[in-house]
Every structure is written in C-alpha cells, then in structure tokens.
Motif scaffolding. Structure first.
Motif, short mmCIF file in Angstrom:
data_model
loop_
_atom_site.label_atom_id
_atom_site.label_comp_id
_atom_site.label_asym_id
_atom_site.label_seq_id
_atom_site.Cartn_x
_atom_site.Cartn_y
_atom_site.Cartn_z
N ARG A 51 0.89 -1.10 -0.13
CA ARG A 51 -0.01 0.02 0.05
C ARG A 51 0.87 1.09 0.02
NH1 ARG A 51 -4.76 -0.36 4.07
NH2 ARG A 51 -5.32 1.44 3.11
N ASN A 52 2.19 1.09 0.23
CA ASN A 52 2.78 2.30 0.55
C ASN A 52 3.82 2.43 -0.58
OD1 ASN A 52 3.17 3.86 3.11
ND2 ASN A 52 2.69 1.76 3.66
N ASN A 53 3.57 1.56 -1.69
CA ASN A 53 4.29 1.71 -3.03
C ASN A 53 3.30 2.54 -3.72
OD1 ASN A 53 5.51 1.62 -5.46
ND2 ASN A 53 5.86 -0.72 -5.19
N PRO A 54 3.66 3.85 -4.49
CA PRO A 54 2.93 4.35 -5.23
C PRO A 54 2.32 3.90 -6.54
CG PRO A 54 4.88 5.82 -4.44
CD PRO A 54 5.09 4.34 -3.97
N GLN A 100 -17.56 2.02 -13.57
CA GLN A 100 -17.16 1.45 -14.84
C GLN A 100 -16.09 0.41 -14.87
OE1 GLN A 100 -18.73 2.65 -17.65
NE2 GLN A 100 -19.88 4.05 -16.07
N PRO A 101 -16.41 -0.58 -15.41
CA PRO A 101 -15.06 -1.59 -15.76
C PRO A 101 -13.90 -1.18 -15.75
CG PRO A 101 -17.21 -2.06 -17.31
CD PRO A 101 -17.23 -0.65 -16.82
N GLN A 102 -13.11 -1.54 -15.07
CA GLN A 102 -11.71 -1.03 -15.00
C GLN A 102 -10.57 -2.17 -14.84
OE1 GLN A 102 -11.41 1.77 -11.51
NE2 GLN A 102 -13.00 0.42 -10.59
N THR A 103 -9.34 -1.72 -14.86
CA THR A 103 -8.35 -2.55 -14.67
C THR A 103 -7.89 -2.80 -13.22
OG1 THR A 103 -6.50 -1.12 -15.05
CG2 THR A 103 -7.36 -2.46 -17.23
N GLN A 104 -7.47 -3.70 -13.07
CA GLN A 104 -6.70 -3.55 -11.28
C GLN A 104 -6.18 -2.39 -11.05
OE1 GLN A 104 -4.56 -6.85 -9.96
NE2 GLN A 104 -4.34 -6.10 -8.13
N GLY A 105 -5.26 -1.64 -11.90
CA GLY A 105 -4.51 -0.57 -11.96
C GLY A 105 -5.37 0.75 -11.77
N GLN A 106 -6.62 0.49 -12.07
CA GLN A 106 -7.43 1.72 -12.14
C GLN A 106 -8.42 1.52 -11.16
OE1 GLN A 106 -8.55 1.19 -16.07
NE2 GLN A 106 -7.63 2.76 -17.18
N ASN A 134 1.11 0.90 -6.68
CA ASN A 134 0.22 0.07 -6.39
C ASN A 134 -1.07 0.87 -6.13
OD1 ASN A 134 1.73 -2.20 -6.82
ND2 ASN A 134 2.41 -2.25 -4.83
N LYS A 135 -0.96 2.21 -6.27
CA LYS A 135 -2.14 2.91 -6.00
C LYS A 135 -3.62 2.52 -6.55
CE LYS A 135 -3.77 7.68 -5.59
NZ LYS A 135 -3.74 9.36 -5.55
N GLY A 136 -4.68 2.28 -5.84
CA GLY A 136 -5.92 1.72 -6.60
C GLY A 136 -5.99 0.38 -6.86
N LYS A 137 -4.88 -0.45 -6.26
CA LYS A 137 -4.80 -1.84 -6.63
C LYS A 137 -5.43 -2.56 -5.08
CE LYS A 137 -1.14 -1.75 -10.02
NZ LYS A 137 0.12 -2.41 -10.36
N TRP A 138 -5.60 -3.62 -5.41
CA TRP A 138 -5.84 -4.46 -4.03
C TRP A 138 -4.60 -5.44 -4.11
CZ3 TRP A 138 -9.07 -4.94 -8.51
CH2 TRP A 138 -8.60 -6.15 -9.15
N CYS A 139 -4.43 -6.00 -2.77
CA CYS A 139 -3.06 -6.57 -2.45
C CYS A 139 -3.27 -7.81 -3.19
CB CYS A 139 -2.60 -6.43 -1.20
SG CYS A 139 -0.97 -7.37 -0.71
N ASP A 140 -2.51 -8.48 -4.01
CA ASP A 140 -2.69 -10.04 -4.43
C ASP A 140 -1.10 -10.37 -4.63
OD1 ASP A 140 -1.84 -8.58 -6.76
OD2 ASP A 140 -3.25 -9.10 -8.13
N THR A 141 -0.15 -9.97 -3.83
CA THR A 141 1.05 -10.40 -3.75
C THR A 141 1.53 -11.11 -2.54
OG1 THR A 141 2.04 -8.44 -2.77
CG2 THR A 141 1.87 -8.70 -5.13
N GLY A 142 2.69 -12.09 -2.63
CA GLY A 142 2.89 -12.74 -1.32
C GLY A 142 1.92 -13.69 -0.86
N LEU A 143 1.74 -13.65 0.51
CA LEU A 143 0.64 -14.69 1.17
C LEU A 143 -0.89 -14.09 0.69
CD1 LEU A 143 1.71 -15.06 4.74
CD2 LEU A 143 1.75 -16.42 3.00
N TRP A 144 -0.84 -12.90 0.21
CA TRP A 144 -2.14 -12.34 -0.17
C TRP A 144 -2.55 -12.93 -1.81
CZ3 TRP A 144 -4.93 -9.40 3.13
CH2 TRP A 144 -4.22 -8.82 4.28
N LYS A 145 -1.66 -13.57 -2.08
CA LYS A 145 -1.99 -14.13 -3.47
C LYS A 145 -2.57 -15.72 -3.28
CE LYS A 145 0.18 -15.24 -7.91
NZ LYS A 145 1.50 -15.10 -8.74
N VAL A 146 -2.54 -16.14 -2.26
CA VAL A 146 -3.01 -17.55 -1.76
C VAL A 146 -4.15 -17.34 -0.71
CG1 VAL A 146 -1.04 -18.76 -2.56
CG2 VAL A 146 -1.27 -18.08 -0.13
#
Length: 314
Positions: A165-168, A301-307, A170-182
């Motif tokens: 969340r502190n990485n600019p 509106q439909p959007q990508t994860q980055g949006q 990743n703004k507007g994304k949900w966390c899906d890395t590391g343990l959050w991927k599983v």
C-alpha cells in the motif's frame, strides 16, 4: 501475593476494565484514534505478565506461553500504532467518534475481547497450574508449532500489505502479492491459528471450569469470520471492485482464509469452498445495489486492477 481468586480472573477483569476505560477517556475526550488498537494489544501483554508474576511459580509452560503472548502483543501493537500514526484517522470510528455511547460500546467490546481471548493464558499462569505436567507435553508441542505458524503468517502478511500500500505504483490496486495471493485474509488466518495454538497448550493443565478457555479460539474465530472481520472487508472490497473483471477472477480463485494455490481453489465445488474453505455466502456482496452516502446509486465503470478505486482495508 494479592490474588483475588485461585485463577486470578477477578484481578485480570479489573485490570482490563481499568485499562480500557482509561484509554477510552483519552480517545473520547480528544477524538483520538491512535490509541485504540494499541490499547487492545498492550492489554494482552499486561495480563500475561501480571498473571505470570503473581503466580511466582515460573514453570516451563508458563514461561513459554507468556513469552509467546508478549511477542505477539508487542509486535501487533507496535505495528498498528505505527500504521495509524501514518494513516492519521481510523475510518472504523467515523460513525462513533462524535457519539460517546457508540464509542463506549466499542471499548466495552474490546475489554470483553481481551479478557475472553486471554483465558488460556490466565489459566496456564494460575499458581495451581504450575504443578500439573511441569514438562513439555504433546499438546504443548502442537500448540507452539501452531503459534509460530500463526505469528509468522500474521506478521509477514501485515508487512507485505503495508509495503504494497505504500508503493505509489500500487495505488488503486488490491493486494494480491505474497501471502495475499493465496489467501484474501492471511493475517486473520494467522491470528486464528496462533490463538488456537495457545488454547491447545492450555489443554495440558485445564480442569473443571477452566475448560471455559475454549471460548478463546471460538470467540476470536467467530469475530473474524462472522462479525467485524472478514464480512466487513469483503463488503467494502465488493462494493469498490464489483465491476472489475480482474477482481472477480481474483475473488473466485483466492481462498478467503486458508492459504491455497489459486488454480486448486478455483476448481473446487462451491459446497467444498463453503464447508472446508470458509467461503460463506455472507462474503458475497457482488449482487447488491450500491448507494452513495447521499442515497443515489454509485455508477462504476469496468476498470483494470490498476484503475480500481482504492485499496482494500487491512
């Protein structure tokens, strides 16, 4: 020794009420969010150290469980304090901060949470418990292993989410890395597992009414699975991302609690997901109508994860 009963339950209840009421006065009078989670975590540490020192028996099990709770409490309190200082305000209290009675309700619940979840620690540290199996039992080994797994999962998940969340970028994304991927909520998985471990350790010495300690894992699991934990976060995420196709794929492929490989979880039948993986119907808010604060429908509106609009809360 000042022991109000053989298990120190009374003095633990008094200390908990005094601590939470004192912090409540500060938070309520100053409209100050920064002490809420800190007050909860440190209360666990105080009860563990208090009962350990009052017993003055210092058995190996008492030492182990006290160290475990102190490590967990200090780690969690420090992390949550740092996070709220960085964030500024806790939006959980937006509807309570200016209502003294509602705010008091939160602090009352927090006192009940601390005392109930601490029951296994209180009973292990009771003076009479030191003479029972003052050696490592199989239950202790299982409990310690579960506690370590839970603490590592919770700690790693918290820091992965915080860094994400502190990485600019990743703004507007949900966390899906590391343990959050599983797992959609790996920190809650760790929380449940570590307190289950503490309870299993306590089964080495529990007798008669002390079996009320089972309320500890039952209470924490109920809260996180059905009340103020996963349901609230799932609702918030679904409302934000329900028209985002990537989010729908992520939710369908990612276990809500127990870490599982996404390809494996995705092909499981719905009945298995519900009964074995905690994918309960109350976690699905995708089909509900969304309304804004003013009562008008929110048009996404439909959007990508980055949006995507904003990050899912921890």
């Amino acid at each position: 020794m000042w022991i109000l009963d053989e298990n120190n339950l009374a003095i633990c209840a008094i200390v908990t009420v005094v601590m939470q009421f004192s912090f409540f006065l500060v938070a309520c009078s100053c409209k100050f969010d920064k002490v809420t989670d800190f007050a909860g975590g440190t209360n666990f540490v105080v009860l563990a150290l208090l009962t350990f020192l009052l017993a003055y028996t210092f058995s190996i099990r008492q030492i182990i469980v006290t160290v475990c709770v102190v490590l967990w409490g200090l780690r969690l309190s420090g992390y949550l304090l740092y996070r709220i200082i960085k964030i500024g305000e806790d939006n959980r209290f937006d509807d309570k901060r200016n209502d003294c009675l509602k705010f008091a309700g939160f602090w009352t619940f927090q006192a009940i949470w601390v005392f109930t979840v601490s029951l296994p620690v209180i009973f292990i540290n009771a003076p009479a418990s030191a003479d029972q199996y003052d050696y490592i039992t199989p239950q202790d080994v299982v409990g310690i292993v579960l506690f370590v797994i839970g603490l590592l999962a919770e700690t790693v998940a918290d820091f992965q989410k915080f860094a994400f969340r502190n990485n600019p970028a990743n703004k507007g994304k949900w966390c899906d890395t590391g343990l959050w991927k599983v797992s959609r909520h790996p920190n809650y998985f760790g929380e449940i597992i570590l307190w289950l471990g503490i309870f299993i350790m306590s089964t080495s010495i529990l007798k008669d009414g002390q079996w009320a300690a089972v309320l500890s894992p039952v209470f924490i699991t109920t809260i996180l699975l059905f009340l103020s934990g996963i349901p609230l976060l799932e609702k918030k995420a679904d409302e934000r991302y329900r028209k985002n196709e990537l989010y729908l794929v992520f939710k369908n492929r990612t276990s809500p609690l127990i870490p599982l490989p996404p390809p494996c979880y995705a092909v499981l039948p719905s009945c298995i997901k519900c009964s074995c993986c905690c994918e309960f119907p109350l976690y699905n808010y995708l089909n509900e109508e969304k309304e804004s604060i003013t009562g008008s429908p929110i048009t996404d509106q439909p959007q990508t994860q980055g949006q995507a609009a904003s990050q899912m809360a921890v």
